[in-house]
Each structure stands twice: as structure tokens, then as C-alpha cells.
Design an enzyme around this catalytic site. Sequence first.
Site, short mmCIF file in Angstrom:
data_model
loop_
_atom_site.label_atom_id
_atom_site.label_comp_id
_atom_site.label_asym_id
_atom_site.label_seq_id
_atom_site.Cartn_x
_atom_site.Cartn_y
_atom_site.Cartn_z
CG ASP A 139 -1.62 1.27 1.37
OD1 ASP A 139 -2.24 1.90 0.44
OD2 ASP A 139 -2.05 1.59 2.51
CG ASP A 167 -5.92 3.34 0.63
OD1 ASP A 167 -5.00 2.21 0.62
OD2 ASP A 167 -6.75 3.37 -0.50
CG ASP A 186 -1.59 1.39 -3.56
OD1 ASP A 186 -0.47 1.32 -3.84
OD2 ASP A 186 -1.90 2.29 -2.69
CG ASP A 227 -11.95 -15.21 -12.97
OD1 ASP A 227 -11.41 -15.53 -12.14
OD2 ASP A 227 -13.34 -15.43 -12.97
CD GLU A 265 -10.25 -19.78 -11.54
OE1 GLU A 265 -10.39 -20.19 -10.40
OE2 GLU A 265 -11.04 -19.10 -12.21
#
Length: 518
Positions: free
Chosen positions: A21, A25, A29, A202, A252
Amino acid sequence: MSRPWWQDAVIYQIYPRSFADSDGDGIGDLPGIIERLPYLRSLGVDALWISPFFRSPMVDFGYDISDHTAVDPIFGTDADAQALIDAAHAHGLRILVDIVLPHTSDQHPWFRDAAACRDAPTRDFYVWRDGHLDGGPPNNWAAGFPAGTSAWTWHAGTAQWYLHSHLPQEPDLDWSNPAVRAAQLDVVRFWLDRGVDGVRLDSINRLGKDPAYRDNVAGERSRQQDWPTLHAYLREVRALVDRYPDAVAVGEVWEFDQRRIVPYLAPDELHLAHNFVFARSRFDAAEIRRTVEEFTGMAGPGTWPAWFLGNHDEPRRVTRWSAPRDDDETREARGRLAAMLLLTLRGTPFLYQGEELGLPDTELPEGVGEDGNGRDPQRTPMPWAPPSTAGPGAGFTTGEPWLPVGGTAERLNVTTELQDPGSVLALYRTLLALRRARPSLRAGSQAFLDAPPDVLAYVRADGGERTLVILNFAATTRRIDIGTPALLLLVSTGDAACSGSPIVMGPFSGVVLEAVAS
Ligand code: NOJ
Ligand code: MG
């Protein structure tokens, strides 16, 4: 012809929410990932697969996408995504983005429009049906999440049911509709044009369903996934990917029988598939050998295996393979064995962030957690430094982490482990360097040797180079007579020194040896 890069690569999965991060926050990210690229480079991996960072209401933490081509503000800006791709390349790392083709978020404009009225232009992007005569959903298909619920949700506004293979907030797209295929191929093209080196697709086995939407029948194959129609769709995706030299398509394939996985690896479909049969193997040498040999026995000559032992959906390996009574040391020894197995098998290994630290699942206090489907323990933040010096964010964040850092962070974290030549991280680094240095470990053939019960032994050979791997899955010592000439110890999971034959293997120990021709 030279080998494609992804056959020689080790691919590292980043779950961006929990990696690093940068802005305090409490949520990882993209700039956080950029800051950690030197770590990843020095770890010795070749490519990064980054779980979705696109605009999303985050009901499924980014797998519910409302805009496939925009970065979610939690993760950064569109410019940050480009900066990450460019910075990774500057560090010699390739990038794979995670594209969700079979569904969108219910907040995606396509679905919002579709739900507005029955004659909306994108209505038939999704699957809408009238109910069963008995007033219930159109058929008996089940949603992946939450377990045991129907795959259909009633939409009062337009008085029809819509299909969702996962959460109700993740409506399924109808891939039999050419307009859906064109729109989703545009998404793949968008990211390939941005310079990514590949895509992880995915839930790819959800692209095809029984076009007649008939009920599932107990004991028969599922009709709501892995339907043969999907292979034609997948070939369209692959044809697009092939327009980008060197780009890789990983899928996947959430199937639990390898006979169902291999067809996806046809030469004009996926390059690589996540293999859940292997990932769900028990801590059992014979079972692992059977799985690997079954796969290679079924795979055609051009089919390349891929192996993984952890991701953001599965319990962490150290936890999955430990026994309830294990002490820390035993648990760690089993984890070391897992590392040696994964990084010496023939096939592309996938590593999940934190696996290289030997992290177990995090035990979360009662009432703490975010995922309704129990996947928080493997998703807690990456510990970069001990909390005693870095604070409760363990170097992941200066703020309050979105999920607590694991209770092992004081011992198992990047900073501490980098300083300890005996750490799990040091073992991963050694194995990764060895794989890079020895062609036999990357490209070589693989032959299993006869070995005592609970021992897995195989030889990887390429040209004149022979590498021997012996892994003892037993809690007791095993002797193995290799009958080969001189052996040189390259790496050991513990402090086992081994010379001569028979080789004496301590409990849960593994070695990589060089077989020196006499
Ligand atoms: C598989 C992803 O890995 C998982 O996290 C997600 O919930 C489902 N697909 C739905 O996209
Ligand atoms: Mg942040």
C-alpha cells in the site's frame, strides 16, 4: 525453434489489495507494486500475474468488474497501470493481467442497461429466462457463491430471472451471442495494446453451458460449465492473443479431473492452465506422482504443464499440508518440501505472494473478515517487515490494513527472512536461481525413479546435464539407493548433507543433486 519464454518462466501472482500500500489507506495499490519491483526481480521470478485492478464495486474484490478498461481508484489511476507495465518491463519482468470473460459486475453499464427494460440493446448480453412452471427458477443450476444457492436471481423490474455462476452481483454473459464475444475480445485487445505480455483468463470453463439450459442430473456431468461449445469461443480468444508475438494465455480451468483440463490446452486454445487436481493433492508422494504422470501421459507433445500450490482462493500450502499436531518446525519443513517440488518439476510454476515467505493461513478473530466465502485467511497483507519495528501494518501499510496482518509476521516477513540464510525465503531464492542456471530444470525431460514409500524421486535431464530430486514425505528417515555414480549436493531443504549411496533422507527433507557422469 526457440522455446517460448513462458515455458522457462516462473510466474508470481500478486493479489494487489494485499501486496503493498503506497498511500496509507490500508489497501494495496499499483504504485505499491511498482515500489516492490526490485524485490520481485531479485527474488528471481520472471513474470507477474496481477489479480484484477479494474473498476469494481468490490463485492468479489475485483472479480466483479464494472469497467474492464479503467483502473479502480482504490488501486490507482489509468496512468499508474501503464507505469506499472513499463516499470516491470524495465526490470525485466513480464506482466499478465487477469481478465474475467464469463461475467461482469451487475454495476457494469451493459447489465444496468440490460436490467432497465426487456428490449434494451444489451439485454441479450446476459441470460434472462422466465421462471419454471412451478414459479421457481428456470432450472436447478447452483451458484458457486454462496454455496448451495441457486444460479438464478429474480429481477423484479423486468419480471425475469438472470443467470450467475458465482455471486448474484456477477451476472453471466451469454457467449453464444457474437456481440458479447466481440465486446469481450475488445477488452483483451485493449490490454494487449497497452503492452501486457499475457492474460490470465478467469473461470474460463464457464464460457460454455448447455444451450438448452436443462437441469443438472446427479451423477452426470455438469451442464452449467465446461460445455463443448466453449472451445470454439476460446479459439477466438487465442487467435487474437496470437496476433501479439510472445503473448501468453493462461486459463483458470476449475475442473477436478485432469481429463477435463487437457482439452483446453489444444494448440489453438490455452498455452497454460491452472491445474486444481495437482493443487489439491494430499501430502502424499504417490498421489503427486500419479497426478503428474497422468497429466504427462494425456498431454500431447506440444502441451506444456503448469503447476501451482497456492492462490487467493485456496488455503495456503503450509496450512493445507500440515497436520493438526505439527509444531512450527514441522509445518515449515513441509512447506520447504512444497517449494522444492514446485520449482523442480517439469512445467511452469506459479507462486502466490507470500508463499516464498512460508506464510500459513491467517487465523482471523471471530467476526473479523471481508469475504463471504471464507477466503480471507489466504488474502491477508504481505508482511514486509516485523511489526515490532514497522508497526501493525508490517511494512505493508502505514495505515490500518484492510485485513489484519498474520500473527506470524514478526518471524515470517521479507526483511527478517532476507537477513537469514536459513529462512524459507532464502530457500526459494536459491531454488529460483538454480532453476535459472540449470537448463535441465527448465527444459529437461522428467523421469520418476523407483523409491521407498513416501519418497518422490525424479531425474530431470537436458543434454549432458542431469539433475536428481529426492523428496521425503515421511515423518521418519528413509534410505534410497539411487545406484547412480557420483552425486553433488546442490540444494537441501534442511541441513542434510548427503553423499554416497544409499542416500539417507531425514523426515520431511528434500535434496537436489547433480548426477555427475562417471
Ligand atoms: C475465480 C477467481 O479466482 C475468484 O476469486 C473469483 O471469485 C471467481 N473466479 C469469480 O470471478
Ligand atoms: Mg492504497
